[in-house]
Design an enzyme around this catalytic site. Structure first.
Site: not given
Length: 314
Positions: A149, A170, A182, A220
């Protein structure tokens, strides 16, 4: 003549589309490295959607715990999905579990897999050593993917000789529930690999989004700076953490306030991500460390899992 031309163009177009599709890897066999929450979740959703899965970790005890967790999760899914037909639910659970085998030796199982998904500790050295070793044993067509991540996919891919068959994949926790994936394309990732992973994600019932290999990818990269700005707002004394949480829940419609979310995720996890980004780009104001968060982590007050973070938990 026009009719013949149209037929020819249509046939050529169909042929080109078929040829492009043939170039993509149809992922049927998946090897998941790491039997923690993320790895077990990925193994579960892959097996539940018709893939043959091998789940790998260091010990049989870890794998037994992972398998037990997968079975419990599947029974929860079956209870909802087959509420009117419990027998069908039991069959679904048994069929899914039968598609998952386990191993403590990754090198011995990757020779016949289409995709290796790594979901181990967030440590660049450990990840690169793993992929460097597996690169020697995996089949030529096998795609490698990391579930990291926060680390740079390119840095991990460079440890292998298959940079064109390497990407980020991800998933979000809990994997069986969260629909987003992702798909991270590095400058070396081939279009064939990228499209194969997009297709694989869709077969899992997920919604894939594409992103370049930028720190934090999409979620993130937006989420962590938001959380840290909430901390800085609190550190300046501009508002209490309780009022900040309330404001974001009632004003922005978020299910959790930033401090509640920080404690849920773990302050140590957020600090690890932020420290990595700060090391890469020390001048970026979004990546500056937080004194109060660093202090809490140093005191092992990292959130719900230790009973105290920004808030105290019974």
């Amino acid at each position: 003549m026009a009719f013949v031309t149209r037929q020819f163009v249509r046939a050529a177009s169909s042929s080109a589309a078929a040829s492009a599709a043939a170039k993509k890897i149809m992922v049927k066999h998946v090897t998941v490295i790491g039997g923690g929450l993320m790895g077990a979740g990925i193994a579960q959703v892959a097996a539940a959607t018709g893939h043959t899965v091998v789940l790998v970790d260091q010990t049989e005890d870890i794998l037994a715990k992972s398998r037990k967790g997968i079975e419990e999760s599947l029974r929860r899914v079956a209870k909802k999905k087959f509420a009117e037909n419990p027998k069908a639910g039991d069959e679904f659970v048994e069929k899914t579990l039968s598609s998952i085998s386990t191993s403590t030796d990754a090198a011995s199982v990757v020779h016949s897999t289409d995709l290796v998904v790594e979901a181990i500790v967030e440590n660049l050295k450990v990840k690169t050593e793993l992929f460097q070793r597996l690169d020697k044993f995996a089949a030529e067509h096998t795609i490698f993917a990391s579930n990291t991540s926060s680390l740079q996919i390119t840095s991990i891919a460079n440890a292998t000789t298959r940079q064109d068959r390497f990407a980020g994949l991800h998933f979000f926790n809990p994997v069986p529930v969260m629909r987003l994936v992702e798909v991270i394309k590095t400058p070396m990732t081939s279009q064939k690999t990228f499209e194969s992973l997009m297709d694989f994600s869709k077969t899992l019932g997920k919604h894939p989004v594409a992103c370049k290999d930028t720190p934090g990818f999409i979620v993130n990269r937006l989420l962590v700076p938001y959380l840290m700005e909430a901390v800085r707002l609190y550190e300046r004394g501009d508002a209490s953490k309780e009022d900040i949480d309330t404001a974001m829940k009632l004003g922005a419609g978020y299910p959790m306030g930033p401090f509640e979310l920080l404690d849920y995720v773990g302050l140590d996890t957020t600090k690890f991500i932020l420290d990595g980004w700060h090391e890469m780009d020390a001048e970026n104001p979004l990546f500056q460390p937080s004194t109060s968060m660093n202090k809490l982590v140093a005191e092992n007050k990292v959130g719900k899992k230790t009973g105290e973070g920004f808030y105290k938990y019974k």
